[in-house]
Every structure is written in structure tokens, then in C-alpha cells.
Design an enzyme around this catalytic site. Structure first.
Site, PDB file in Angstrom:
ATOM      1  N   GLU A   1       0.861  -1.179   0.000  1.00  0.00           N
ATOM      2  CA  GLU A   1       0.000   0.000   0.000  1.00  0.00           C
ATOM      3  C   GLU A   1       0.902   1.234   0.000  1.00  0.00           C
ATOM      4  OE1 GLU A   1      -3.516  -0.205   2.777  1.00  0.00           O
ATOM      5  OE2 GLU A   1      -2.329  -1.874   3.554  1.00  0.00           O
TER       6      GLU A   1
ATOM      7  N   ARG B   1       4.882 -13.394   9.609  1.00  0.00           N
ATOM      8  CA  ARG B   1       5.532 -12.091   9.504  1.00  0.00           C
ATOM      9  C   ARG B   1       6.889 -12.116  10.194  1.00  0.00           C
ATOM     10  NH1 ARG B   1       1.763  -7.054  11.010  1.00  0.00           N
ATOM     11  NH2 ARG B   1       3.758  -6.093  10.530  1.00  0.00           N
TER      12      ARG B   1
ATOM     13  N   LYS C   1       3.060   2.423  10.931  1.00  0.00           N
ATOM     14  CA  LYS C   1       3.115   3.749  10.314  1.00  0.00           C
ATOM     15  C   LYS C   1       2.628   4.824  11.288  1.00  0.00           C
ATOM     16  CE  LYS C   1       2.041   1.813   5.744  1.00  0.00           C
ATOM     17  NZ  LYS C   1       1.385   0.547   6.012  1.00  0.00           N
TER      18      LYS C   1
END
Length: 751
Positions: A247, A462, A472
Site C-alpha cells: 500500500e 511475519r 506507520k
């Protein structure tokens, strides 16, 4: 008191006290486990054996639909479900059959209830697996991967007890090979380091062969599946196709490096191609700088996309398919607000059964801007793994898009877009992290609902690091509060920050290869990444000398009338890689810590009566006079020198500089003090309260030898005895700035 009762209850299930306490911190899990244990006690009494307790814990931690708790507990308590494979099958069954009533006969058949696996069957299955691998077993002996034998036996006997299989494997291997010998205890030789595409080629390829998607567990077959796969193979020619789909709303971090390595690496290892596809479906959060930074980081890691694409490339086709979904009665326009859809069990939409014609008109009205944001959404009719019902496919947003401008005021969601873009690009292996497993059902469902080619989604764990945050939102908080300078502050674990700190891309790629690809989430210590970085820099960073805290030294009997030119090897271990020249003059500078007037026992550097060698010069200096200032602080030393071969060899050789450059050096430590700064139990005050006040120390007047004078940003050096350093982009013509990348050795004081 209630907590103590629960602690006693959980330890009675076989949980360790530590695990029980961790469970109590999760209110939802502890409440569900308490209820499951209480119900089981009604059948079994107050004492529950550890095997049953383990199953109850697995049930409580993995069950999403709480309506099924009593139903499944009854099967566990009655021993009808008594193995982990049965429990996994039961959880999968209730997830895929959300409507009442449950067909108990079908449920029991799917979960192996009443199936008996005899010791003879286990013996035969293990024997078959061993015979298959006998030649390799006889060569590798006890270094052979025994787990492979267990896996093949388990594949034949789905409902067999894992411990019984393991015991049988151990017994038959011992019978075949005999007792372990000394050679069997030696570690298996390490293979040469390779990128992830080499190390994971076999394990990843075993997931699914191209064109055989229908063999994947959970893959949904339709009457059109085989024909669509045939068309897909005609288009791709059997070529492996992957994609990295970030993204564009933030900077990539170390976890993305693993995804980049896996997607690009797997394609490369199989002579395939990898797309870089931007998932640009949320114009509110996307910025041009993020697109550029992501492309830069992919290239920096050494990968070139087959093509750079955007989800927005396919907006027209996605809209056509959305209309088709409505026509097929598989999507509807809904007016529930966002807050009504939150939580584990939101109420079903009252508009779920509205007429297809009405939804078509309303969806067209959404496209024409006749609804405000949040007033209407398009939802798909399906239930996902996590129990989420009817995920949103389209929502209204009046933010202009960076590529399509004002053409659209409705934008597709990830759940709708992702699988269809994969289908359009004929992706063969949709590799994604474990949190997307809950969306696998919508992935398969949507492609099949529209009768388009359906790729296979495969999840892996992950990669996270201790002492780090990569969110973020939280990095923005760190920037806003001044804790770090920006996204590329070298104390962060974004890829731009790691590059600025001096981490070579090869070191990051090697780290990802060492971590490997597993289903479980991996949280690694930063020093393991730093070790990979050292391995690369040791072979690639030329040596130089620098003094951080300088002490002036005057050589009173300097052997020449003017300075000497000293040839210093760029790589002392391999002088074929060349030399650089540094001046050696009557005035040199050494580290202040390399001298002590009153040395403690074991100190081997310069002191009264204890000479030291100056590296690379061939000279030894001996202290003659200490010059102090008014405050009593040592200001300079006067020494004499002699040839190193003209007397006794000194105990130590130290680095030095002469006629140096004045540079700024930034020394970095961990940004956070605790391993898990985001864990409220470890850091109750939140991650911002856990900042390490000593995470950055700036040496504004460090002295570096003149061999680095022409260095450019991101050039890397090993400053002898100090560590590896990289030129920072803040450098200018008047002054170089260096970032310490890593120390020469792992700091034993760090945990």
C-alpha cells in the site's frame, strides 16, 4: 481472588504458571477458556488431564464463533475429539458451516470421530516412509530430517496420534541405523549462503505446482475451474508469477524486506516473474513520495519488477465485475454505518435480501455521487474464516485519486480488489503474511463467484524485531514528538533508515534467508540482523582510521624531516584489494582511552613504562612526558619512537591519525529500552515512555584520516577498532558526517 481461582484452574489444565498468567492478560481468551474448562468439569469432574486441557486451550484460543463453544467442548470432554488434527478439523468445520443446525453425522465424519488407528497401521505407514527415503537415510543417518518421515506418515493416517507416530519413527530409525556414533553428533555442514530464492526453493515449491491449484487444501472447485486453469496455462505457458503488493501509504520496513525477498526470490528461483503492484485503493492516505520510496527500496534490495502495476489500472474492470456480482445475487447495497459493522458479532444487514434491481440502481447512484461518505456501501454475501459476515466491496470517498483524479467517487476495498487483480495478472502464487489467512475464503469465493481464474493464496509468518516499532501511525508519532528526525532516522527499522545507517542490502537479504519462511510469526533479536550486516561489511568496507575522543601526541624524535607517507591496506586480510596512503607526521592523535597514567591490571595500551605500536607505521612509541592544563586534565603527550623490529614487541598496537579531517560522527544505540515497547504489560506507559535517552550520541569533532576525503553519501568504511561507518547524506563539502552502522563485535552487554 477471581484471578487466583482462574490461575489455579488454568494450571490444572496443564498450563505452566507463566503461560497461565499470560492467558489472564487476554480477557477474551481467559473468559472463553474459563467457560470451556467449567463445562468440561461437568463431565470429567474437577480433575482434567493435560491432553484434554491442551485441547481445551487450543479450542478457546482459536474458536471465533462462540456459539459453538459448548458443542465442541462436549466432544472434547467425551473424548470423541482427542487429538490436535481432530480439533483443527472441527474448528474448520464450524467455521465453514456457520448456519444452524449442524449436521452431527457429517461433522463427526469430517472430524474423524470414532476412527481408530491401530499400531499396525502406524507401523506400516512409517515403514513405507522409511523405505521411500532409505538411500538418503543410510547416507545422512541421524542428520536426516526425521520430521519428513513423520509428515509422510501423518499424511497417510490423518487421525493418528502424533506421539505414537514419533515413537514408531524413532524405533524404526534406530533399528535401521543402530545407535548413534560419534560422527552422527557432528553438525550438518552449512551450505554456502544464498538468497532466499535458493534456500526456500524446495519448501515453497512444494506448496503448489503451477496449474494444479485445485489440489490446494480449501480450494473451491466449480464446473468452470478446470477450463479456467487450462486457459491460464495457455496464457502463462506454465510460468511462475508472483507479486509484491504494498500500500503506498508509508515507508517499507524490515518485515517488507522478507516479503520482497520471498516474492521476487521465489519467482527468480523458478525462472518466473514478479510484479510490483501498488494497492492504491485508498486515496486519502496515499502520497507520491511513498510510491517513489517503495520503488527505490525494491531496486536497492537488488530486484527488478517484471512490471510496475496499480490496482487503479483495473478500476473499470473491477466496477464491471461488481455489477455482475449484484446481478448474480451475490452482492447488495447496504446502509449500515461503519460503527454498526465493528465488533465480533455485528447484526446482519437488514438490506441483505433487497431486490437485485434495487441494488443495481443504488450502486449506480453511488458511482454518480448521490450518497455521502458512509451512507452506502456495496457488500458481498459470504462469511469469512474469522466469522466476519458480508465484507465491504465498495465504499464512497470524495478524495481525488493520484492517478484517476475525480473519475471515481467509489473505491474498492482490499477484500474485493486483491484476488481479482491477482486473477487479471494471472498470478500463480499469491504469497501473503499470516494475518491475511482470515481473507482466504473471500479470495477463493470471489474469483469463483465471477467465474474467473482463481490463483492460490499461501500464507507465511511475519518478520518482526525486538526493540522496534514499525507501525506507520506510531512512527508518525515518533516524528511528531521529535523522538526521531523522520522516516529515515537510522534508529528506526524502515528500509530507508537502514540504508541511511549503512546496512548493505546484501546483509538484509541474507538475514531474510537465514530467518527462512515459516507459518509461525518470527520475532528476531536485532543483533542477528547486525551479524549478517557485519559479514557483508567485513568483505566490502575498506579500512580507515578515526579517533573519536582525541589526545594529541608529539613525537620528539620523529625519524624524518617531514611527514612520511604510510601505505595502509584497504583489507589487511587480502592485500590484493589495494592500499591507500595516509600521512605520518611528528604530531599524531590517538584515542584518549588508549592512554592511562595509572593503568589498572590488564591494561595493555600506552602508559608509563609500557610502549605501544602505531598500526601500519612499523614504529613503537614510548611515553616521556604528560602535559596537563590548568584543570589537571591531560592535554597532550610527548613520546619518543623507535622501529618496531629494534626492540621488544609491544603488548598492543593502537590506531591513530595525523593531519586528519574533522568530521561529525553519530553513534546509535537502540531506540527503545525494552524488547517489546508496544506491550502494555512490559511498558505500561506506552512506547513513547520507553525511549532510550542514550540512543544517539553525536561526536562533532571526530578526527578521520584523509583517505576518506572524497567519500560520497552511503560509502562505507571500517574504522579500525571502532566499527563500521557509513557516510550520511547530511555531509557537505566542508564536513563529512558518518553514521555508525554496527560495532565490530556484538556487544555482550546487550540482551
Amino acid at each position: 481472588m477471581a484471578a487466583l481461582d482462574s490461575l489455579s484452574l488454568f494450571t490444572g489444565l496443564g498450563l505452566s504458571e507463566q503461560k497461565a498468567r499470560e492467558t489472564l492478560k487476554n480477557q477474551t481468551l481467559s473468559a472463553q477458556l474459563r467457560e470451556a474448562a467449567t463445562q468440561a468439569q461437568q463431565t470429567l469432574g474437577s480433575t482434567i488431564d493435560k491432553a484434554t486441557g491442551t485441547l481445551l486451550y487450543g479450542l478457546a484460543s482459536r474458536l471465533r464463533d462462540t456459539r459453538r463453544l459448548s458443542f465442541l467442548v462436549s466432544y472434547i470432554a467425551s473424548k470423541k475429539i482427542h487429538t490436535e488434527p481432530q480439533l483443527s478439523a472441527a474448528l474448520e468445520y464450524v467455521r465453514s458451516h456457520p448456519l444452524d443446525p449442524i449436521d452431527t453425522a457429517d461433522f463427526e465424519q469430517e472430524c474423524g470421530v470414532g476412527v481408530t488407528v491401530t499400531p499396525e497401521q502406524i507401523e506400516e505407514a512409517v515403514e513405507a516412509a522409511i523405505n521411500k527415503h532409505r538411500p538418503q537415510l543410510l547416507v545422512e543417518r541421524y542428520r536426516f530430517n526425521i520430521g519428513l518421515l513423520m509428515g509422510e506418515a501423518r499424511a497417510v493416517l490423518k487421525w493418528a496420534d502424533g506421539k505414537m507416530i514419533k515413537n514408531e519413527v524413532d524405533m524404526q530409525v534406530l533399528h535401521l541405523l543402530g545407535p548413534k556414533m560419534e560422527a552422527d553428533l557432528e553438525k550438518k555442514p552449512k551450505v554456502a549462503k544464498a538468497r532466499l530464492e535458493e534456500t526456500d526453493r524446495r519448501s515453497a515449491k512444494d506448496v503448489i505446482e503451477n496449474g494444479e491449484n485445485y489440489k490446494t487444501p480449501g480450494y473451491v472447485m466449480t464446473p468452470h475451474t478446470m477450463n479456467l486453469l487450462k486457459q491460464h496455462l495457455e496464457i502463462t505457458g506454465g510460468q511462475v508469477r508472483t507479486r509484491f503488493p504494498p500500500e503506498p501509504n508509508g515507508i517499507l520496513h524490515i518485515g517488507h524486506a522478507k516479503a520482497i525477498n520471498f516474492n521476487f526470490g521465489y519467482a527468480k528461483a523458478n525462472n518466473g516473474i514478479c510484479f510490483l503492484r501498488f494497492d492504491d485503493t485508498n486515496p486519502e492516505k496515499e502520497e507520491a513520495k511513498f510510491f517513489t520510496a517503495i520503488c527505490d527500496m525494491v531496486a536497492w534490495l537488488g530486484y527488478t519488477p517484471y512490471r510496475v502495476t496499480y490496482a487503479s489500472d483495473y478500476f473499470d474492470q473491477l466496477y464491471v465485475w461488481a455489477v455482475e456480482l449484484i446481478r448474480r445475487g451475490l452482492a447488495y447495497v447496504c446502509h449500515q454505518r461503519g460503527e454498526e459493522l465493528k465488533g465480533h458479532n455485528p447484526l446482519p444487514s437488514p438490506w441483505r435480501d433487497r431486490p437485485m434491481e434495487e441494488s443495481l440502481l443504488l450502486f449506480e447512484a453511488m458511482r454518480k455521487g448521490k450518497f455521502s461518505e458512509g451512507e452506502a456501501t456495496l457488500r458481498m454475501k459470504l462469511v469469512m474464516e474469522d466469522g466476519k459476515m458480508d465484507p465491504v466491496a465498495y465504499r464512497v470517498k470524495y478524495t481525488p485519486h493520484h492517478r484517476t483524479g475525480d473519475k471515481w467517487c467509489i473505491y474498492p476495498t482490499y477484500d474485493y480488489t486483491h484476488c481479482l487483480c491477482d486473477s487479471i495478472e494471472h498470478i500463480t502464487h499469491s504469497l501473503c503474511t499470516k494475518e491475511f489467512q482470515a481473507r482466504r475464503s473471500s479470495y477463493f469465493w470471489l474469483c469463483n463467484a465471477l467465474d474467473v481464474y482463481c490463483p492460490v493464496q499461501w500464507e507465511y509468518g511475519r518478520l518482526n524485531l525486538h526493540y522496534a516499532v514499525v507501525s506507520k501511525r506510531k512512527i508518525l508519532q515518533l516524528v511528531a514528538t521529535g523522538a526521531v528526525r523522520d522516516w529515515d532516522d537510522p534508529r528506526l527499522f524502515t528500509l530507508t533508515a537502514l540504508r541511511r545507517r549503512g546496512f548493505p542490502p546484501e546483509g538484509i537479504n541474507n538475514f531474510c534467508a537465514r530467518v527462512g519462511v515459516t507459518v509461525a510469526q518470527t520475532t528476531m533479536e536485532p543483533h542477528l540482523l547486525e551479524a549478517c550486516v557485519r559479514d557483508v561489511l567485513n568483505d566490502t568496507a575498506p579500512r580507515a582510521m578515526a579517533v573519536l575522543e582525541s589526545l594529541r601526541v608529539i613525537i620528539t624524535n620523529f625519524p624524518a624531516a617531514k611527514s612520511l607517507d604510510i601505505q595502509v591496506p584497504n583489507f589487511p586480510a587480502d592485500e590484493t584489494k589495494g592500499f591507500h596512503q595516509v600521512p605520518f607526521a611528528p604530531i599524531v592523535f590517538i584515542e584518549r582511552t588508549d592512554f592511562k597514567e595509572e593503568p589498572e591490571p590488564g591494561f595493555k595500551r600506552l602508559a608509563w613504562g609500557q610502549p605501544v605500536g602505531l598500526r601500519h607505521t612499523g614504529y613503537v612509541i614510548e611515553l616521556q612526558r604528560v602535559v596537563k592544563g590548568p584543570s589537571g586534565c591531560v592535554e597532550s603527550l610527548e613520546v619518543t619512537c623507535r622501529r618496531a623490529d629494534a626492540g621488544e614487541k609491544p603488548k598492543a598496537f593502537i590506531h591513530w591519525v595525523s593531519q586528519p579531517l574533522t568530521c561529525e560522527v553519530r553513534l546509535y544505540e537502540r531506540l527503545f529500552q525494552h524488547k517489546n515497547p508496544e506491550d502494555p504489560t512490559e511498558v505500561p506507559g506506552g512506547f513513547l515512555s520507553d525511549l532510550n535517552p542514550a540512543s544517539l550520541r553525536v561526536v562533532e569533532a571526530a578526527l578521520v584520516d584523509c583517505s576518506v576525503a572524497l567519500a560520497k553519501p552511503f560509502n562505507k568504511f571500517q574504522f579500525e577498532r571502532l566499527g563500521y561507518f557509513s557516510v550520511d547524506p547530511d555531509s557537505h563539502q566542508g564536513k563529512l558526517v558518518f553514521n555508525r552502522t554496527v560495532t565490530l563485535k556484538e556487544d555482550p552487554g546487550k540482551v
